[in-house]
Scaffold this active site. Structure first.
Site, PDB file in Angstrom:
ATOM      1  N   PRO A   5      29.108  29.238  94.407  1.00 31.18           N
ATOM      2  CG  PRO A   5      30.136  27.922  93.380  1.00 31.18           C
ATOM      3  CD  PRO A   5      28.810  28.069  94.051  1.00 31.18           C
ATOM      4  CD  GLU A   6      27.961  35.209  96.317  1.00 36.13           C
ATOM      5  OE1 GLU A   6      27.837  36.126  96.076  1.00 36.13           O
ATOM      6  OE2 GLU A   6      27.270  34.589  97.158  1.00 36.13           O
TER       7      GLU A   6
END
Length: 293
Positions: free
Chosen positions: A2-3
């Site tokens: 997850p960014e």
DNA sequence: CAAGTCTCCTGTTAGC
DNA sequence: TGCTAACAGGAGACTT
């Protein structure tokens, strides 16, 4: 994995479904999920109990929930596979449920931290005068932060003696960018990942920064990037940006600009995806041999 | 001291 | 079919 866009999707969910509620009980089911909380799981649970949750905030890939009537916040990082889910209290426990937070209201939902690979976790920290958990004071502002300093970024980038993708992933220079959005932004900017930062023209780094913002905003608009059920919002729903990726994961597929087959190269214990035609490798700079001109 | 490398973790998949 | 190795990778710890 997850960014920034995925974390922002989660932050919005927390703001909508958790902020304003008062914590009744915290269960830590795996000690690794609170390993940053040095006083241990019991202390973590006790300190949260009875406090109401303030506005959900985020910087880069970190998010946090200020605790009302304290000068501290619950800090969260999703790591590789972390999820923050708002679930009905009677829903079956997930296989990798690590932390459960119950509330003292009658909404019937609870907050769950689920994490297969346990790289992520929750912890409690004092706030800095800026309202930031003290342990993330070294994390740079992210490119979607209105106070991000574009000029300062260009200057810092030029001073680094490294390559452009390493710089993008350096959270003390610019936060929120991970392997996926780094490759996407570099492809859009037609920059090779090993291009040295030293000597990168200001216009090129400004362009790159613009592409970082564009690709993140585009991902955010469709709920983030989800390859499988690991990357979801607080309601367990996947985003759709994986369908719009131009570089990441596209080894052997035609470049969407020029048709050349995309390549993958092992890089820093992970992968870099790029178009060998649009993103030419930098010319190797030779240092002069001693005794020769 | 800055830059580069190692390590943590588990589930999936490719290959023999 | 079943085993092993590779892979996914953020970020603090550690090394150079």
């Amino acid at each position: 994995m997850p960014e920034l866009p995925e974390v922002e999707v989660v932050r919005r969910g927390l703001q909508r479904w958790v902020s304003g509620r008062t914590i009744a009980e915290v269960q830590v089911l795996h000690p690794r999920a609170v390993r940053r909380h040095l006083a241990g799981a019991g202390d973590f649970a006790a300190r949260l109990k009875g406090h109401s949750v303030g506005i959900a905030r985020r910087r880069g890939k970190y998010l946090w929930l200020p605790l009302a009537d304290t000068d501290s916040s619950v800090l969260g990082h999703l790591g590789m596979s972390g999820q923050l889910l708002v679930q009905p209290e009677d829903a079956a426990d997930e296989k990798h449920l690590r932390i459960r937070i119950r509330f003292d209201d009658s909404l019937g939902t609870e907050l769950r931290f689920v994490d297969q690979r346990t790289f992520g976790g929750l912890s409690l920290h004092d706030n800095t005068p800026d309202g930031l958990p003290d342990v993330i004071a070294h994390i740079a502002r992210d490119p979607l932060d209105p106070a991000f300093d574009d000029g300062g970024f260009h200057t810092a980038l030029r001073l680094r003696r490294t390559t452009v993708k390493r710089a993008l992933l350096d959270q003390s220079l610019i936060s929120g960018v991970g392997n996926i959005y780094a490759d996407e932004a570099l492809w859009r900017a037609r920059l090779h990942y090993e291009r040295p930062t030293t000597g990168l023209p200001r216009a090129r780094s400004a362009e790159l920064l613009g592409h970082v913002r564009d690709v993140m905003n585009a991902a955010l608009a469709v709920g983030g990037t989800s390859f499988d059920s690991l990357y979801v919002n607080v309601n367990g729903e996947s985003g759709y940006f994986d369908r719009s990726l131009d570089a990441y994961g596209r080894e052997g597929e035609p470049c969407r600009r020029c048709g050349t087959l995309m390549r993958r190269r092992p890089w820093m214990n992970r992968s870099s995806y790029f178009c060998p035609r649009c993103q030419r490798p930098p010319r190797i700079v030779r240092t002069p041999l001693p005794g020769k001109l």
